[in-house]
Design a protein around this motif. Structure first.
Motif, PDB file in Angstrom:
ATOM      1  N   UNK A   1     -74.382  20.311  81.606  1.00  0.00           N
ATOM      2  CA  UNK A   1     -74.192  18.873  81.826  1.00  0.00           C
ATOM      3  C   UNK A   1     -74.841  18.430  83.134  1.00  0.00           C
ATOM      4  N   UNK A   2     -74.639  19.206  84.194  1.00  0.00           N
ATOM      5  CA  UNK A   2     -75.235  18.867  85.489  1.00  0.00           C
ATOM      6  C   UNK A   2     -76.759  18.970  85.422  1.00  0.00           C
ATOM      7  N   UNK A   3     -77.267  19.962  84.687  1.00  0.00           N
ATOM      8  CA  UNK A   3     -78.719  20.085  84.536  1.00  0.00           C
ATOM      9  C   UNK A   3     -79.295  18.868  83.823  1.00  0.00           C
ATOM     10  N   UNK A   4     -78.577  18.377  82.802  1.00  0.00           N
ATOM     11  CA  UNK A   4     -79.041  17.192  82.082  1.00  0.00           C
ATOM     12  C   UNK A   4     -79.102  15.980  83.004  1.00  0.00           C
ATOM     13  N   UNK A   5     -78.095  15.816  83.871  1.00  0.00           N
ATOM     14  CA  UNK A   5     -78.088  14.699  84.825  1.00  0.00           C
ATOM     15  C   UNK A   5     -79.205  14.877  85.841  1.00  0.00           C
ATOM     16  N   UNK A   6     -79.408  16.105  86.312  1.00  0.00           N
ATOM     17  CA  UNK A   6     -80.475  16.372  87.279  1.00  0.00           C
ATOM     18  C   UNK A   6     -81.842  16.031  86.695  1.00  0.00           C
ATOM     19  N   UNK A   7     -82.081  16.461  85.473  1.00  0.00           N
ATOM     20  CA  UNK A   7     -83.360  16.159  84.810  1.00  0.00           C
ATOM     21  C   UNK A   7     -83.513  14.651  84.607  1.00  0.00           C
ATOM     22  N   UNK A   8     -82.457  13.991  84.152  1.00  0.00           N
ATOM     23  CA  UNK A   8     -82.572  12.544  83.932  1.00  0.00           C
ATOM     24  C   UNK A   8     -82.759  11.796  85.247  1.00  0.00           C
ATOM     25  N   UNK A   9     -82.188  12.309  86.342  1.00  0.00           N
ATOM     26  CA  UNK A   9     -82.385  11.687  87.653  1.00  0.00           C
ATOM     27  C   UNK A   9     -83.840  11.813  88.092  1.00  0.00           C
ATOM     28  N   UNK A  10     -84.400  12.985  87.920  1.00  0.00           N
ATOM     29  CA  UNK A  10     -85.807  13.192  88.278  1.00  0.00           C
ATOM     30  C   UNK A  10     -86.705  12.289  87.433  1.00  0.00           C
TER      31      UNK A  10
ATOM     32  N   UNK B   1     -87.003  -2.603  93.624  1.00  0.00           N
ATOM     33  CA  UNK B   1     -86.592  -1.480  94.483  1.00  0.00           C
ATOM     34  C   UNK B   1     -85.075  -1.367  94.626  1.00  0.00           C
ATOM     35  N   UNK B   2     -84.384  -2.465  94.851  1.00  0.00           N
ATOM     36  CA  UNK B   2     -82.932  -2.398  95.023  1.00  0.00           C
ATOM     37  C   UNK B   2     -82.264  -1.947  93.725  1.00  0.00           C
ATOM     38  N   UNK B   3     -82.713  -2.484  92.613  1.00  0.00           N
ATOM     39  CA  UNK B   3     -82.174  -2.063  91.314  1.00  0.00           C
ATOM     40  C   UNK B   3     -82.480  -0.584  91.061  1.00  0.00           C
ATOM     41  N   UNK B   4     -83.706  -0.163  91.355  1.00  0.00           N
ATOM     42  CA  UNK B   4     -84.092   1.238  91.158  1.00  0.00           C
ATOM     43  C   UNK B   4     -83.224   2.164  92.011  1.00  0.00           C
ATOM     44  N   UNK B   5     -83.012   1.797  93.268  1.00  0.00           N
ATOM     45  CA  UNK B   5     -82.181   2.615  94.155  1.00  0.00           C
ATOM     46  C   UNK B   5     -80.737   2.687  93.648  1.00  0.00           C
ATOM     47  N   UNK B   6     -80.251   1.579  93.148  1.00  0.00           N
ATOM     48  CA  UNK B   6     -78.896   1.561  92.597  1.00  0.00           C
ATOM     49  C   UNK B   6     -78.792   2.509  91.404  1.00  0.00           C
ATOM     50  N   UNK B   7     -79.761   2.462  90.491  1.00  0.00           N
ATOM     51  CA  UNK B   7     -79.748   3.334  89.316  1.00  0.00           C
ATOM     52  C   UNK B   7     -79.790   4.806  89.728  1.00  0.00           C
ATOM     53  N   UNK B   8     -80.632   5.136  90.700  1.00  0.00           N
ATOM     54  CA  UNK B   8     -80.728   6.525  91.176  1.00  0.00           C
ATOM     55  C   UNK B   8     -79.406   6.936  91.835  1.00  0.00           C
ATOM     56  N   UNK B   9     -78.814   6.033  92.623  1.00  0.00           N
ATOM     57  CA  UNK B   9     -77.550   6.369  93.295  1.00  0.00           C
ATOM     58  C   UNK B   9     -76.440   6.639  92.283  1.00  0.00           C
ATOM     59  N   UNK B  10     -76.411   5.896  91.164  1.00  0.00           N
ATOM     60  CA  UNK B  10     -75.411   6.138  90.129  1.00  0.00           C
ATOM     61  C   UNK B  10     -75.580   7.533  89.520  1.00  0.00           C
ATOM     62  N   UNK B  11     -76.827   7.930  89.284  1.00  0.00           N
ATOM     63  CA  UNK B  11     -77.092   9.276  88.740  1.00  0.00           C
ATOM     64  C   UNK B  11     -76.637  10.347  89.735  1.00  0.00           C
ATOM     65  N   UNK B  12     -76.922  10.122  91.013  1.00  0.00           N
ATOM     66  CA  UNK B  12     -76.544  11.100  92.035  1.00  0.00           C
ATOM     67  C   UNK B  12     -75.024  11.212  92.123  1.00  0.00           C
ATOM     68  N   UNK B  13     -74.329  10.087  92.059  1.00  0.00           N
ATOM     69  CA  UNK B  13     -72.861  10.125  92.047  1.00  0.00           C
ATOM     70  C   UNK B  13     -72.339  10.949  90.879  1.00  0.00           C
TER      71      UNK B  13
END
Length: 157
Positions: A117-126, A139-151
């Motif tokens: 599961x974590x690998x799937x999130x890591x791949x989707x984050x990349x 940029x702000x929207x993109x950063x928000x989306x990336x931050x949600x994946x990291x959380x």
């Protein structure tokens, strides 16, 4: 209408006998029982057992992928054993993708093993990072989306 038209994720070309043996060999090499594999790959023990014994010729591709990723079976080997040999020179000349490396290697983050599961999130984050436009309008929207994946990734690890 054949079964693959009713269920598009189901493969009905028939699996080779080698495929079941490959699954069992890797499962035993990892030391997993059928129940342990169920917990890790989210596939029922009876489903895996029928594949291993050659009693299931039609399989769900997503389930087979989860089994193979969990057991660390290389994608090319999975395909060749399931559906027949492929040209090995073509496989040897290709570099693995980052996705293949992440899915097929066991690793830890801060000393904690990374599960599927974590690998799937890591791949989707990349993929998200490289798929974002990163321009002044997004940029702000993109950063928000990336931050949600990291959380979500941090919650899993």
């Amino acid at each position: 209408m054949n079964k693959s038209e009713d269920h598009p994720n189901e493969l009905d070309d028939g699996l080779s006998d080698d495929f079941g043996r490959l699954i069992k060999e890797y499962r035993l090499k990892k030391g997993y029982s059928l129940a342990q594999l169920e917990d890790l790959a989210r596939v029922s023990p009876s489903y895996v057992s029928r594949i291993e014994r050659g009693l299931r010729s039609q399989v769900s591709f997503p389930k087979v992928l989860r089994i193979c990723f969990t057991l660390g079976i290389p994608y090319e080997l999975m395909i060749s054993k399931a559906f027949g040999e492929i040209n090995q020179s073509e496989v040897e000349n290709e570099n693995p993708t980052l996705e293949d490396i992440l899915y097929h290697q066991d690793f830890t983050i801060y000393g904690k093993p990374v599960d599927l599961d974590a690998k799937e999130i890591l791949v989707s984050t990349i993929n998200l990072i490289f798929g974002c436009t990163w321009d002044s309008k997004t940029k702000i929207h993109d950063l928000y989306q990336v931050s949600k994946k990291i959380e979500r990734l941090k919650d899993l690890i």
